[in-house]
Design an enzyme around this catalytic site. Sequence first.
Site, PDB file in Angstrom:
ATOM      1  CG  ASN A   1      45.409 121.984  96.996  1.00 33.11           C
ATOM      2  OD1 ASN A   1      44.363 121.679  97.145  1.00 33.11           O
ATOM      3  ND2 ASN A   1      46.290 122.260  96.041  1.00 33.11           N
ATOM      4  N   GLY A   2      46.378 119.573 101.060  1.00 34.88           N
ATOM      5  CA  GLY A   2      47.259 119.196 101.925  1.00 34.88           C
ATOM      6  C   GLY A   2      46.527 118.482 103.120  1.00 34.88           C
TER       7      GLY A   2
ATOM      8  CB  CYS B   1      43.514 119.114  96.384  1.00 34.94           C
ATOM      9  SG  CYS B   1      43.077 117.661  97.437  1.00 34.94           S
TER      10      CYS B   1
ATOM     11  CD1 TRP C   1      42.545 112.274  93.778  1.00 32.59           C
ATOM     12  CD2 TRP C   1      43.681 112.096  95.839  1.00 32.59           C
ATOM     13  NE1 TRP C   1      43.022 111.123  94.008  1.00 32.59           N
ATOM     14  CE2 TRP C   1      43.916 110.749  95.026  1.00 32.59           C
ATOM     15  CE3 TRP C   1      44.247 112.136  96.908  1.00 32.59           C
ATOM     16  CZ2 TRP C   1      44.756 109.686  95.557  1.00 32.59           C
ATOM     17  CZ3 TRP C   1      44.984 111.050  97.439  1.00 32.59           C
ATOM     18  CH2 TRP C   1      45.098 109.937  96.699  1.00 32.59           C
TER      19      TRP C   1
ATOM     20  CD  GLU D   1      51.049 104.757  86.875  1.00 41.68           C
ATOM     21  OE1 GLU D   1      51.127 105.391  87.571  1.00 41.68           O
ATOM     22  OE2 GLU D   1      51.402 104.414  85.561  1.00 41.68           O
TER      23      GLU D   1
ATOM     24  CE  LYS E   1      51.920 113.913  85.560  1.00 44.52           C
ATOM     25  NZ  LYS E   1      52.852 112.679  85.270  1.00 44.52           N
TER      26      LYS E   1
ATOM     27  CG  HIS F   1      64.248  82.080  93.828  1.00 41.70           C
ATOM     28  ND1 HIS F   1      64.892  80.994  94.189  1.00 41.70           N
ATOM     29  CD2 HIS F   1      65.151  82.834  92.873  1.00 41.70           C
ATOM     30  CE1 HIS F   1      66.112  80.995  93.639  1.00 41.70           C
ATOM     31  NE2 HIS F   1      66.051  81.808  93.001  1.00 41.70           N
TER      32      HIS F   1
ATOM     33  CD  GLU G   1      57.616 103.346  84.510  1.00 42.08           C
ATOM     34  OE1 GLU G   1      57.489 103.061  85.881  1.00 42.08           O
ATOM     35  OE2 GLU G   1      56.902 104.308  84.040  1.00 42.08           O
TER      36      GLU G   1
ATOM     37  NE  ARG H   1      47.352 119.470  91.178  1.00 38.81           N
ATOM     38  CZ  ARG H   1      48.790 119.599  91.557  1.00 38.81           C
ATOM     39  NH1 ARG H   1      49.478 120.057  90.873  1.00 38.81           N
ATOM     40  NH2 ARG H   1      48.853 119.477  92.889  1.00 38.81           N
TER      41      ARG H   1
ATOM     42  CE  LYS I   1      53.444 104.784  83.567  1.00 40.33           C
ATOM     43  NZ  LYS I   1      54.465 105.258  84.082  1.00 40.33           N
TER      44      LYS I   1
HETATM   45  C1  G6P Z   1      52.208 109.748  91.254  1.00 43.90           C
HETATM   46  C2  G6P Z   1      51.908 109.771  89.931  1.00 43.90           C
HETATM   47  C3  G6P Z   1      53.351 108.761  89.391  1.00 43.90           C
HETATM   48  C4  G6P Z   1      54.538 109.416  89.612  1.00 43.90           C
HETATM   49  C5  G6P Z   1      54.869 109.722  91.124  1.00 43.90           C
HETATM   50  C6  G6P Z   1      56.013 110.485  91.511  1.00 43.90           C
HETATM   51  O1  G6P Z   1      52.125 108.477  91.957  1.00 43.90           O
HETATM   52  O2  G6P Z   1      50.781 109.163  89.530  1.00 43.90           O
HETATM   53  O3  G6P Z   1      53.306 108.836  87.960  1.00 43.90           O
HETATM   54  O4  G6P Z   1      55.564 108.514  89.221  1.00 43.90           O
HETATM   55  O5  G6P Z   1      53.554 110.149  91.607  1.00 43.90           O
HETATM   56  O6  G6P Z   1      55.639 111.825  91.110  1.00 43.90           O
HETATM   57  P1  G6P Z   1      56.955 112.790  90.819  1.00 43.90           P
HETATM   58  O7  G6P Z   1      56.145 113.912  90.186  1.00 43.90           O
HETATM   59  O8  G6P Z   1      57.757 112.922  92.084  1.00 43.90           O
HETATM   60  O9  G6P Z   1      57.695 112.356  89.865  1.00 43.90           O
END
Ligand code: G6P
Length: 613
Positions: free
Chosen positions: A102-103, A2, A76, A493, A608, A509, A486, A27, A490
């Site tokens: 927000n929250g 949000c 959101w 996502e 984000k 395993h 990672e 975001r 990626k």
């Molecule tokens: C969300 C984002 C990720 C990020 C994670 C942690 O899930 O989509 O890309 O790694 O939050 O965010 P931060 O701002 O704490 O690095």
Amino acid sequence: MCGIVGYVGSKKACGILIEGLKRLEYRGYDSAGICVYHDGKLCIVKSPGRIAAVEKKIAGNVGIAAGTIGIAHTRWATHGEPNEANAHPHCDNAGTLALVHNGIIENYATLKQFLIAKGHVFRSETDTEVLSQLIGRFYNDGMRVLEDAVRAALTEVSGTYGIAVMSLREPDKLVVARKGSPLIVGVGSGEYIVASDASAIIEHTANVVYLNDNEMAVITRDGMRTMTLDNVPVTKEVQQIEWSLEQIAKGGYEHFMLKEIFEQPEAVRTCLRGRLDLRDMRVLLGGLEGVTRELVKTRKVILTACGTAWHAGLVGEYLFEDLARIPAEVEYASEFRYRNPIVEEGTTVIAISQSGETADTLAALREAREKGAMALGIVNVVGSTIARETDAGVYLHAGPEIGVASTKAFTCQLAVETLIALMLGRRRFMSQSMMEQYITGLAEIPDKIAQVLQQAEEIRKITEEFVRFDNWLFLGRGYNYPVALEGALKLKEISYIHAEGLPAAEMKHGPIALIHEGMPVVFIAPRCATYDKIIGNIEEVRARKGRIIAVATEGDEDIRRYCDRVIYVPDCLVPLQPMLTVIPLQLMAYYAALARGCNVDKPRNLAKSVTVE
Ligand code: G6P
């Protein structure tokens, strides 16, 4: 997640609010809304979907176009689906006030029952409407001043909030408050812009006031008063936002993610600037100066984070043990905060976060501090909550990261962890000659990242060959095991391809059962102590007709014999490899998403900055 924007000044509020919302789009959101006061009315327009849908609906709305005070929101969905009724702003029953939030209001169900019993009628399924109705109840029931009603309502709620409230009866006033959700006030001349994120403010002013948790502000065209939620006045310092508007624009790239992938040489260079002293061959970390003595004696490091930052933390675990010889552990922030962790004396907790606002990471940090740990932050956003709540820390200086899939923050997180581990290592046991090797190696990383990026076109072609497959594996060992995780994250996502990352030896395993003819398996296999072992793992996949893409060290022609495709990265010291080996995987994810027609800048369901738990 949000986003909030608010405006009070002499300009037309609408354009400023809508532009602000657009700056917060990255975001992630699924509905939006706006409220502008004009001529005795709160004019509200909301819509599910994109901000453009709101813009379409407000065309021709005279009140919204004319007003000079207003609030706006991107939602959101948490409580209730993304539809018009659930979108913010929300009002009280009498329509006296409007609120964006927000929250999460955790006790909303109990409060809702109470309000319904008192005759309130709810129009949405949200927890936010409970707060707007509750404020309205106080406001219309004796309390004549908006901030008093807001304060009274907030003492009744538990949970997290960043809110902005406006009222018909006091149409020159915005009341904002925060607890657990960021809120910043931009200070212009005769105008104020409130936002949950600096990117919505920077276009108008670089002067900002960061509200702390449990603080509120009452803002009019004539000035701003700040106080605690208990009504104790607080004097806030006006600070400067470091980022420019240009830095948050796409700068000619098709997507923010691609721009940020290509910014990595510069981002890492900036991150290392002034911290790598090549003359005296030492590491200088101003942000840790006050705690260095204590840090050198630390008995254990706990790295805590979420998502990509957690993967950086996993690399950190290797770095701290290997380079500084300090026992280290990485913890998912969401697990750490709830499992009553043992934090022994001499423990240092390092919270890693791009945004500095991730709810779980913040809560983990607080938990650790509560238990007596020293708390450090590795954070990108200057002035963010995590940055402010740590004892000390090191900023990434990566510049604003807008792409939902984190890229440059990751490489900079690795650079900062390496700097800290080296600084501690040298003070604990590392010889100066070893230190010199690392410092020289680290200084070369930005140029080496640039070399990897030169292969983008080749990486695109390789990705397109395999993009039709719905299941991928990413395998690595040692320092490159977190890189495998990672790489898989990626890909998931932004291209929605199912991918798993594993330590290469674990494959046999269980996951080896997945391998079938043609399945893409990405091996992160640069030269290192376990190189021969990973070749063994490659053979195992080959024997089952999986197709192999390897990320290998330049000059390693031999590996071509075992692999279908090879992407080369320059040679470097093993602990520094992740900063290079992750680059091809970021590009692969990006090109896979493009090839599959996915919206890279707005990946589905993702936010984000995850400011709720
Ligand atoms: C969300 C984002 C990720 C990020 C994670 C942690 O899930 O989509 O890309 O790694 O939050 O965010 P931060 O701002 O704490 O690095």
